[in-house]
Design an enzyme around this catalytic site. Structure first.
Site, PDB file in Angstrom:
ATOM      1  N   GLU A  54       0.929  -1.208   0.033  1.00 14.29           N
ATOM      2  CA  GLU A  54       0.004   0.058  -0.027  1.00 14.29           C
ATOM      3  C   GLU A  54       0.862   1.112  -0.019  1.00 14.29           C
ATOM      4  OE1 GLU A  54      -3.321  -0.162   2.508  1.00 14.29           O
ATOM      5  OE2 GLU A  54      -2.752  -2.293   3.059  1.00 14.29           O
ATOM      6  N   CYS A 107      -1.711   8.595   3.908  1.00 18.71           N
ATOM      7  CA  CYS A 107      -1.729   8.562   2.423  1.00 18.71           C
ATOM      8  C   CYS A 107      -3.030   8.893   1.861  1.00 18.71           C
ATOM      9  CB  CYS A 107      -1.493   7.195   2.090  1.00 18.71           C
ATOM     10  SG  CYS A 107      -2.027   6.023   3.331  1.00 18.71           S
TER      11      CYS A 107
END
Lengths: 997, 997
Positions: free
Chosen positions: B759, B793
């Site tokens: 990720e 993020c």
């Protein structure tokens, strides 16, 4: 004829039979006996029945008392209230108690089960058998004797079976002199009209390679072995009946009979009969045909009419293969058919003699009274019952009708157990007449009811539940395309026709298909028939990087609209493609027969698998295409759904040239990706058939692009291409790992991390436990190792055999391997064909050379010189560290290894870098469970072959160096072609949120 | 007091009211009017109600007739039979018909809805308002006036709100001179005892940063702004009432009131009252407290008792956050509480004046008759109703009681629509007294029923269904850990306590944990408080390759047993770990506040997410751990199940130091893998808390190994290690891609193809459509961009604003950004804190430098000099090709971009290499649908912030260069840690197959 008065007579006769029997009970139902008790338990609970039948099945293999005890325990010492406490106690004691006590108990149980078997079997050899036969004759019973031994896995065994009949006839000949005829007659004939020596013969045992696909070959081989038996019997003036076995042998058997009976040698030999089974839906027509044939040929003959003893088997096999069930599923249908057919035979008694083979008093009464009413002479019909079955019925028959013949099998315990299980099944089935009469003691009027009447009265409820006709999407639930059924003559003839048709289309040139348009290149590659390399299947245009760029451009452009096509609509294209493939199935199979050397059944299976992939992935995508609502908080709407990854490259192998190509492509496409398909150069013409199918299905241009080409030029180019998001590959480990590594390097302008779905090699093992049923083990191992020349990633290349059974196994395996024939796949007589090309041939021959250094040759079969053949080869004495034990050979080479314990066998099996398929033949529940857990492969098969995984039922794929842990034809497969997305909407506005439903 | 006789009087009074009203209907229910028709439609179908309320909500933003037409069409021109045909016709015509006709129709509808609003609102400005107030007074109604304007997103707006009150008071002061007092009295006071000028003030509007976590700060700021209003009112002898808003502001409001009322300046000012809401479960206690406080302080005061107008909001918010619902869920409970609390106040009328705020005739009658029975003087209670609501009730009150005060809001259309929706909700709710009285015309006896009586008679059925308490595994279904609820004072105080406690534990040395044993190394790394780098959180031992080898050895060994531990048992360890984390939640959050600079709520949310992962993956694994039966062919048993891949390396980031570490580790472990966990060097102490939790949970030694260490030394080493089968990584794109590439290279002795779950970064955009509700848009964007300093993020780093709304948006955004305070996270007053370390600080400052070259600074906030702060920065004029528009900054830097059309905005949003999160603020159903499809990111949020994904409800993760398409906390996540296996057993033996169930 006044039917109602006949019906009255039948009922009266039935009443008479029952009154003669009074309170007699067949020994199998006699609870005073151990056997009766077991039968009773079987009937009252299904789990025990299963365990007992399975224990009976394995018993002959339990040669040591340790083994016997262990199995007793495994089968019966479960914490299961269904297992009768006595047996449980015995089982527990066998394991836990003192050795001596355990031993005695185990042996008692073995002895009891053996005595159960002996109730139905007249002995283990001819000598024992003759003793019983003589005794039976003294008791005024006629006999027909047959030799147990159903499974001939090799020609040696088939020959032995033939020899056994010679011996039997010889012994009978000697003994016959001492017999007086039955029925107090001076004639040499019993009751003045029938041979005293009377045998039955199972035709399939006479030829180990009997196979409906090779109909003519099978008929010929069986006839050839049958003829000497028949000659000998004719000489003795004995009666011979050819038995009827499983449905798949029926037409072969009928043909064998007709040919022999009408041959010049036996035209004058009317002591030769056959059997029809009333439970078969075919039988009315078969009977009609036979009667017509007999009249046309003026050949009197005899039919033993039975109901049929393979009902469970036939229904299971048919359902597994997706065939129509060949037997009646309602008991009364069979009973009615029996009466109908018996009457038909009696009506033709001038040309056809009837042997009524039933224990059902209603059926017997019907035959008897029909015959009497029709005034059929007594010598034109008789009654037969099985030895050991329904003793009261035989007693009654003898009292009432006098002429009774007993069907008397003899032979070794091993085949005897199969026979025993069939008898037990027959007695304990819910609808068994014997069970209803003697165990449940149903009302006699009910038992004597006219089955035809019963059928018209009852609502016809089949025991098979209707299969759901619609799933929640309104589609039929997924069902595998049926396996090919070579019992059907039109299917048998479809193959040579299709092959001939394909042959007329050879040598053409195939273009690329890019963005829906044909593109021809100068560079073409010929595809050759591996069995006849001079035969060019086709010339295939080869893509270079320029063509790949065009294809990627086309795919990219189409992707923008294709990804927005609804999953349901995308699925429709697949369903349409499936329909097209279904309609072309013989043609598609024929291309494979010629292009890659696949046997008929396997080529058909390949197309069927392609159809399955289309149907399955289509249905899966409709399901996955629905947004999932997540969470239940009010004021918030969460949805989870999938989007396609983008451009998919499909790099396919030649060994399943349609199925795997189609599976990978269909998955990519239906998930919303556009695909660039590179078939193998060795099967690009078959690959073109896939492109044709998609085109005919109306798939938008550019969704599927057919770009065969040299791997060296376009392989890496495709894999490295920044526009590619997913690569579906099936092939060798070397290429797979190369793709994985290259694809992981991010290229400039690359949008996505590439997903690689790699299905790679295998080094698959089958473990043969010391209690394995070798009859089935040998057949399955042979097929797993040498089917399609071993050129399957799932193929068996190692057999790990437990020491106690090793010698026996190796002996039978070698004989079996010697029995198969090798030659072009287009001839169904051939079990094995050529390998794919010269390169493969050389590589495999090199492995055979290495194998000779590492181990010993058990079998090396000669092969044709023309074509890319390599010898069917079996090695023994291969050690775990040998190259033959570690490396994928991808050809017809099998290594046999020995293991001391089952644990060691599993360790050995797991000891390669691969983990694809594996198999275990064992009758030990414990070992099977252990294998389930510890034999770590993608697809593990227990007590069956290890190839031929079916879509949805056996999702296929492995891990370790066999693959990335994906399963083609399984529920997780499509996910790999998509990325999940989540949307979350805050639905609350100004403090107001609608209720979410 | 004789209650039954009081009840009689109440009912009689109610009857009187109804008879006075006769057949009068409030205009909102008058079907002769357009408004009444709409109301009627709303009540008869829910979908229309939703669409209408949503349309009302967006109306003020529809500044052009094109926009108006388009929205009309989108909201009402659906193929939905729920939408009344008149509106549908209008909507269709608006879009399809001629421009002119459409324009006129749209404007007609707008005018009608505006007139609906005007029914409840006395004007758009003070001038208009005064005109109406004067008229009302002429009609003998008293008033209390308030200014609409609930959402202050910036201090500028809050100040403006304050100024508006000054203006209002000034205007009223001027006008008051012209008024004669009500009740024909000579006094300056209405009815001889109450101020003529009477205002209500919403406290939250006075301070844009009101936040229960910062309780003291909020109270102080509101008080400071309130005081001048109060002073001015006192000077005028006007009455001021502080309104009660949402539950989260309740305690702050009560505190503001108490402080001001008891301050020296206002001790003598009894014309200052407050409001209590009877629907709150807290209110009995709050009332008790207030009465005690007033008596203790000898401060007479006034309570307006209302039922409460935020019922929908409160229930939705509570359910979304997992809190107990603060309001009664049964209408009669609220009604009974109202009567109970009114009586309580009347009992204390000597110190507390009662303003009865209800339109419910039963409630009004109860208050009136209770007061009369108790002989409460008339000047100690009065009746208030809302302007425009329930006109017949106000008429009746005036006739019967004389003294009636109308609550009169005025203000701009925009906040007015929120008020309108609340009023519409109130009128159209199923349980609305007004709806039941005037629309459904229920039986009067029923309407006048004693609510207390009703409660004891009725089976108390909450409108909330009981949540299932068990899933199919016998576990509670997954529920997210509740969000932190700072309205609770014990929770507010838990934080400073926990932080203080953690502070006492700083500066310790943390060992590695390998195979369950502590391992100390010489090499240690200090972890620092980013807000005060001199403060060392702890010294963390660093693993080298030697320690990694040990950890891998330990994991390998444990794996052999761990993989055979049942999924259910493995899940139990996770559940135990979740319990431990729940009990330690403040402590775990406090570590993060100090180690990484997370704000209280976010630190708590991080721990809550860790708990959610443990619970969710545990439950998922139990489900996935079950073998699935495939196919239904008889004689064949197919099972599909999963096995762990082997050794998992977890490489975790510092920004969600517990949640992401825990999620990746828990998934690996529960799937049966053993994990080597490498936390970030910047959060290794928090990482150690995870190791502690697993250890306390009793996880077998070696299943989870804690090995912090320098990425340069152990990073590649772990990734390359042949014993590793799966790598779970969350972090930057650069590192992620490096891992993906390295891991794909097969090493000698490597067993499996490595699975990498990566990720990575994001460059997330929020689109602001031209019809966006800026009140919510600004707040959410600010939080998405600057919460935890933008170091997520998922953080928003681009805002793409539609041109028509651009200027307004930028103006308000800048003001809002100026309003937040910046400083250490441990002080809840601070909205933003320091970034993680000096390196990050430098990197972000460099981006700010670049941004200044590429675009223009809109906002750059000053920050503390001590600690790793960077200015909160907003750029405008950033172009799509700019680095600021393309690269992940991972800090508090936001770029605002302009788009001409919504399509262009989506294109812009999609124009980076990332695809992680995204957001859209829009009131256009069409645009929202378009975004759902075309705004291609892993997590798309509509009309809310884009951070804070919840486990199970918003599975998190993206694609393109943001990740490999996996979703943490989602249904497919665990599959990545496992390989599927299939077993197939041929269950047929000797032709006999047990029935498969």
């Amino acid at each position: 004829m006044d039917s109602s008065s006949l019906e009255g007579k039948i009922k009266a006769r039935g009443q008479e039979f029952f009154s003669v029997i009074k309170d007699e009970t067949p020994s199998i139902f006699d609870k005073g006996w151990w056997t009766g008790k077991l039968t009773d338990w079987c009937m009252s609970n299904d789990n025990f029945k299963v365990q007992l039948f399975r224990f009976v099945d394995v018993l002959p293999y339990l040669t040591t008392s340790e083994s016997l005890s262990r199995h007793m325990q495994e089968y019966f010492a479960q914490q299961d209230e269904d297992i009768p406490s006595v047996l449980k106690w015995v089982a527990k004691t066998a394991g836990i108690g003192g050795k001596v006590a355990g031993k005695i108990l185990s042996q008692t149980i073995r002895a009891n089960i053996e005595s159960m078997a002996k109730q139905f079997i007249i002995g283990e050899n001819a000598k024992e058998a003759l003793k019983v036969l003589t005794k039976l004759r003294k008791n005024n019973f006629g006999f027909t004797v047959d030799i147990l031994g159903e499974a001939s896995v090799s020609e040696k065994e088939a020959e032995q079976y033939q020899l056994n009949y010679f011996d039997l006839l010889d012994s009978l000949k000697k003994e016959e002199k001492n017999w007086t005829s039955l029925g107090d007659t001076a004639s040499k004939l019993d009751w003045g009209h029938t041979a005293r020596v009377y045998i039955s013969v199972k035709p399939s045992s006479l030829y180990s390679q009997t196979n409906p696909a090779n109909f003519e070959g099978s008929v010929k081989a069986i006839s050839d072995r049958f003829k000497p038996i028949l000659s000998k019997a004719k000489e003795m003036e004995a009666f011979v009946r050819i038995d009827m076995e499983q449905y798949k042998y029926k037409d072969i058997t009928l043909e064998v009979y007709r040919r022999l009976r009408s041959s010049s040698e036996f035209r004058d030999y009317s002591n030769f009969g056959l059997v029809l089974q009333s439970y078969l839906r075919d039988t009315d027509a078969d009977l009609e045909d036979l009667l017509k044939w007999a009249r046309d040929e003026s050949l009197p003959f005899s039919i033993r009419l039975v109901k049929g003893a393979y009902w469970d088997y036939e229904t299971v096999i048919a359902e597994q293969n997706g065939w129509e069930i060949p037997v009646y599923t309602i008991k009364a249908e069979t009973d009615a058919a029996f009466e109908r057919q018996a009457r038909k035979i009696l009506e033709n008694h001038d040309i056809c003699h009837l042997a009524c083979g039933s224990h059902n008093i209603r059926s017997i009464s019907a035959v008897l009274e029909t015959a009497k009413t029709m005034e059929v002479p007594e010598d034109r019909y008789e009654f037969q019952v099985l030895y050991g079955m329904a003793e009261p019925v035989r007693t009654a028959l003898q009292k009432v009708v006098k002429r009774v013949r007993l069907y008397c099998p003899y032979g070794e315990l091993l085949p005897g157990m199969a026979y025993l299980v069939r008898r037990l099944l027959e007695n304990t089935a819910n609808e068994s007449f014997l069970r209803q009469s003697f165990a449940e003691k149903l009302d006699i009027d009910k038992l004597l009811e006219d089955p035809a009447e019963q059928l018209s009265n009852d609502t016809k409820v089949s025991i098979f539940n209707d299969i759901e006709t619609e799933d929640k999407n309104g589609y039929r639930p997924f069902i595998n395309h049926p396996a090919v059924d070579f019992t059907k003559s039109d299917i048998r003839s479809a193959f040579p026709q299709a092959i001939a048709q394909v042959r007329r289309m050879l040598d053409r040139t195939y273009p690329l298909l890019i963005g829906g348009r044909e593109r021809r290149t100068k560079d073409t590659l010929p595809s050759l028939n591996p069995a006849r390399p001079s035969e060019v299947i086709g010339h295939v245009c080869q893509a270079g990087t320029k063509e790949i760029d065009s294809a990627i451009e086309a795919a990219r452009e189409t992707f923008l609209s294709w990804r927005n096509t609804s999953p349901k609509d995308r699925a429709q294209y697949l369903f349409r493609a499936a329909d097209i493939a279904r309609n072309r199935i013989y043609n598609l199979a024929a291309w494979q027969v010629l292009e890659v050397g696949k046997q008929w059944d396997q080529a058909y299976a390949d197309v069927a698998e392609a159809i399955d992939f289309l149907e399955y992935y289509g249905k899966e995508m409709i399901q996955l295409g629905k947004e999932t609502r997540l969470g239940r908080a009010p004021g918030e709407l969460n949805h989870y759904f999938y989007q396609p990854k983008g451009l998919a490259v499909v790099i396919a192998p030649w060994n399943f040239p349609l199925a795997i190509s189609c599976g990978m492509s269909a998955a990519a496409i239906v998930a919303g990706n556009c695909a660039i398909y590179k078939p193998s150069g060795l099967s690009s013409v078959t690959g073109f058939t896939l492109a044709e199918i998609f085109q005919q299905a109306g798939l938008p241009q550019g969704v599927f692009n057919y770009t065969p080409g040299p791997g060296k030029i376009i392989g890496d180019y495709l894999v490295d291409h920044p526009a590619v998001s997913v690569i579906a590959f099936t092939g060798s480990m070397e290429v797979g790992l190369r793709i994985l590594e290259r694809a992981s390097k991010i290229q400039p302008q690359q949008a996505n991390v590439k997903k690689v779905i790699a299905e790679m090699g295998g080094k698959n093992a089958i473990i043969v436990d010391d209690d394995a049923d070798l009859d089935e083990t040998i057949v399955h191992i042979l097929r797993s190792a040498f089917g399609f020349q071993g050129q399957k990633c799932s193929a068996c290349s190692r057999t790990i055999v437990l020491e106690p059974i090793y010698d026996k196994f190796v002996h039978r395996l070698a004989q079996a391997a010697e029995s198969v024939s090798i030659g072009p796949a287009e001839d169904p007589a051939n079990y094995m064909g050529p390998v794919i090309d010269e390169l493969a041939q050389k590589r495999i021959l090199e492995y055979i050379r290495i194998g000779k250094e590492e181990g010993n040759i058990l079998i090396s079969r000669d092969v044709p010189t023309q074509g890319y053949y390599v010898p069917l080869t079996i090695f023994t004495d291969i050690k775990p560290e040998h190259r033959l034990a570690q490396e994928e050979i991808f050809g017809p080479v099998l290594s046999v290894m020995k293991a001391k314990t089952f644990e060691q066998a599993i360790k050995l099996a797991n000891s390669t870098k691969f983990a694809l398929t594996g198999g275990v033949f064992s009758r030990s529940p414990k070992h099977l469970d252990q294998a389930r857990r510890d034999f770590r492969v993608g697809n593990l098969y227990l007590n069956r072959g290890i190839t031929g995984a079916l879509v949805e039922r056996q999702p296929f794929g492995g891990f370790k160096m066999s693959g990335v842990g994906s399963k083609a034809g399984g529920p997780d497969y499509l996910l790999q072609f998509m990325d999940p997305r989540t949307t979350t909407e805050n639905t609350m506005r100004r403090g107001f949120a609608p209720t979410n439903d």
